[in-house]
Design an enzyme around this catalytic site. Structure first.
Site, PDB file in Angstrom:
ATOM      1  N   ARG A  99     -60.525 -70.324  -7.291  1.00  0.00           N
ATOM      2  CA  ARG A  99     -61.242 -71.522  -6.887  1.00  0.00           C
ATOM      3  C   ARG A  99     -60.892 -72.649  -7.860  1.00  0.00           C
ATOM      4  O   ARG A  99     -60.344 -72.402  -8.931  1.00  0.00           O
ATOM      5  CB  ARG A  99     -62.747 -71.274  -6.903  1.00  0.00           C
TER       6      ARG A  99
ATOM      7  N   LYS B 173     -69.975 -61.533 -10.080  1.00  0.00           N
ATOM      8  CA  LYS B 173     -71.296 -61.635  -9.444  1.00  0.00           C
ATOM      9  C   LYS B 173     -71.213 -62.341  -8.087  1.00  0.00           C
ATOM     10  O   LYS B 173     -72.165 -62.293  -7.309  1.00  0.00           O
ATOM     11  CB  LYS B 173     -72.298 -62.336 -10.363  1.00  0.00           C
ATOM     12  N   ASP B 174     -70.060 -62.962  -7.784  1.00  0.00           N
ATOM     13  CA  ASP B 174     -69.854 -63.591  -6.476  1.00  0.00           C
ATOM     14  C   ASP B 174     -69.242 -62.639  -5.452  1.00  0.00           C
ATOM     15  O   ASP B 174     -69.116 -62.996  -4.280  1.00  0.00           O
ATOM     16  CB  ASP B 174     -68.914 -64.798  -6.602  1.00  0.00           C
TER      17      ASP B 174
ATOM     18  N   LEU C  63     -81.254 -66.960  -5.374  1.00  0.00           N
ATOM     19  CA  LEU C  63     -82.431 -66.326  -4.782  1.00  0.00           C
ATOM     20  C   LEU C  63     -83.077 -65.359  -5.771  1.00  0.00           C
ATOM     21  O   LEU C  63     -84.298 -65.227  -5.829  1.00  0.00           O
ATOM     22  CB  LEU C  63     -82.039 -65.591  -3.500  1.00  0.00           C
ATOM     23  N   ARG C  64     -82.250 -64.682  -6.562  1.00  0.00           N
ATOM     24  CA  ARG C  64     -82.766 -63.764  -7.589  1.00  0.00           C
ATOM     25  C   ARG C  64     -83.613 -64.516  -8.602  1.00  0.00           C
ATOM     26  O   ARG C  64     -84.764 -64.131  -8.891  1.00  0.00           O
ATOM     27  CB  ARG C  64     -81.604 -63.076  -8.311  1.00  0.00           C
ATOM     28  N   ARG C  65     -83.060 -65.593  -9.168  1.00  0.00           N
ATOM     29  CA  ARG C  65     -83.808 -66.346 -10.183  1.00  0.00           C
ATOM     30  C   ARG C  65     -85.083 -66.941  -9.588  1.00  0.00           C
ATOM     31  O   ARG C  65     -86.129 -66.964 -10.233  1.00  0.00           O
ATOM     32  CB  ARG C  65     -82.927 -67.439 -10.791  1.00  0.00           C
TER      33      ARG C  65
ATOM     34  N   ARG D  81     -77.680 -76.461  -6.018  1.00  0.00           N
ATOM     35  CA  ARG D  81     -76.311 -75.976  -5.856  1.00  0.00           C
ATOM     36  C   ARG D  81     -75.342 -76.779  -6.710  1.00  0.00           C
ATOM     37  O   ARG D  81     -75.640 -77.854  -7.197  1.00  0.00           O
ATOM     38  CB  ARG D  81     -75.883 -76.091  -4.382  1.00  0.00           C
TER      39      ARG D  81
ATOM     40  N   GLN E 177     -71.246 -78.681 -14.150  1.00  0.00           N
ATOM     41  CA  GLN E 177     -71.338 -80.121 -14.376  1.00  0.00           C
ATOM     42  C   GLN E 177     -72.285 -80.788 -13.384  1.00  0.00           C
ATOM     43  O   GLN E 177     -73.087 -81.659 -13.752  1.00  0.00           O
ATOM     44  CB  GLN E 177     -69.939 -80.751 -14.293  1.00  0.00           C
TER      45      GLN E 177
ATOM     46  N   ARG F  47     -74.822 -79.424 -11.782  1.00  0.00           N
ATOM     47  CA  ARG F  47     -76.213 -79.044 -12.037  1.00  0.00           C
ATOM     48  C   ARG F  47     -76.779 -79.791 -13.243  1.00  0.00           C
ATOM     49  O   ARG F  47     -77.939 -80.203 -13.247  1.00  0.00           O
ATOM     50  CB  ARG F  47     -76.315 -77.532 -12.236  1.00  0.00           C
TER      51      ARG F  47
ATOM     52  N   CYS G  93     -76.482 -62.334  -0.633  1.00  0.00           N
ATOM     53  CA  CYS G  93     -77.186 -63.514  -1.126  1.00  0.00           C
ATOM     54  C   CYS G  93     -78.533 -63.693  -0.439  1.00  0.00           C
ATOM     55  O   CYS G  93     -79.264 -64.622  -0.730  1.00  0.00           O
ATOM     56  CB  CYS G  93     -76.320 -64.757  -0.937  1.00  0.00           C
TER      57      CYS G  93
END
Length: 314
Positions: free
Chosen positions: A17, A91-92, A138-140, A157, A161, A163, A250
């Site tokens: 990415r 984790k993705d 969603l976890r947090r 999202r 940078q 965020r 997710c």
């Protein structure tokens, strides 16, 4: 066995990415391969691939397709031979790879902890009643609401940078990022306080970089074997089996962490309702070789304890 090494005229193409963190992970992969085989940087080509998940920033991942949004286009190019390897934040990654691809090489794992990000506060306890917290996880979200049902948790999202900019603009009073990402980007200026995993269990495979390749490409397999970190692989085998058994995506608030000490693997897992109203967790310990079995057993135990009504939001 003779390994055919990449060269400036026939470089190994590394797919990634385009975010700063994704590029940092690709550069780390290039550096480790270059060091392992004494190769120059131009023996590798970094290929940036646009993915759907990065293009959509205004909706939660669960509404637009989940984890595969960060991998689909990269894996399509890998299968088509446009790239030789793909570098991912583990984790993705979905727990099942497309036919023809394999993900079995991991770089040494970074700090697994979440980081509490705020210019004025150092933790959740300092947040005022009803404070606004930003997170895209969603976890947090579930973990925060389980601890503090009074909090107003809003969608947050974007890359690191983006965020941080939202935080500066007052969209929220604090947010959370992975310590690993901040470390890999050397972002020491960020007002970050690490959160103990006992207070906020991290995402499955947080802090780990995985390298995906075509199963048929045995030469690349031999190249990658030189940089594989076995302890990280052992930990992720347990964590990802736990996730797979829970059918994690997710849409599912799931957390888990495996640690190693003196030949013993300890796996802690947690599953939560998205609104934070309930959380179920437990731990397994045993020989490293039993890691996958422990992940399977722990997941099934949590499923049994949760009961079918626990997932009625699904």
């Amino acid at each position: 066995m003779t390994i055919r090494l990449p060269s400036p005229t026939e470089p190994l193409k590394i797919g990634t990415r385009g975010s700063p963190l994704a590029l940092a992970q690709a550069y780390e992969t290039r550096a480790r391969l270059g060091q392992a085989f004494d190769l120059p940087e131009d023996a590798f080509e970094i290929v940036i691939i646009k993915v759907t998940g990065d293009a959509i920033q205004d909706r939660p991942l669960k509404e637009i397709g989940g984890k595969g949004l960060f991998t689909r286009e990269i894996e399509e190019d890998l299968l088509a031979g446009k790239i030789d390897i793909a570098v991912h934040s583990m984790k993705d990654m979905p727990t099942i790879q497309p036919d023809g691809l394999i993900l079995d090489v991991y770089l040494p794992r970074e700090d697994v902890r979440d980081a509490f990000i705020s210019p004025t506060l150092s933790g959740i306890a300092g947040l005022a009643q009803g404070a606004t917290v930003g997170t895209s996880s969603l976890r947090r979200r579930a973990q925060l609401l389980h601890q503090r049902p009074d909090l107003n948790v809003v969608e947050f999202r974007g890359n690191v940078q983006t965020r941080l900019k939202k935080l500066d603009q007052g969209v929220a009073e604090c947010t959370f990022l992975a310590c690993a990402g901040l470390n890999r980007l050397s972002m020491t200026e960020v007002p970050a306080t690490p959160v103990d995993p006992g207070d906020m269990l991290p995402a499955i495979a947080q802090g780990a970089i995985g390298i995906e390749r075509r199963i048929s490409d045995t030469n690349t397999a031999d190249l990658l074997a030189a940089i594989h970190d076995t302890p990280t692989g052992q930990r992720l085998m347990a964590e990802r089996r736990f996730l797979l058994t829970l059918d994690g995506s997710c849409e599912t608030p799931i957390a888990g962490l495996a640690t190693l000490e003196s030949g013993t693997l300890t796996l802690t897992g947690e599953v939560l309702r998205p609104d934070g109203s309930e959380a179920i967790s437990d731990t397994r310990s045993g020989p490293i070789a039993d890691g996958a079995d422990m992940g399977f057993d722990l997941a099934n135990d949590l499923l049994k304890r949760a009961g079918p009504a626990f997932f009625d939001w699904h």
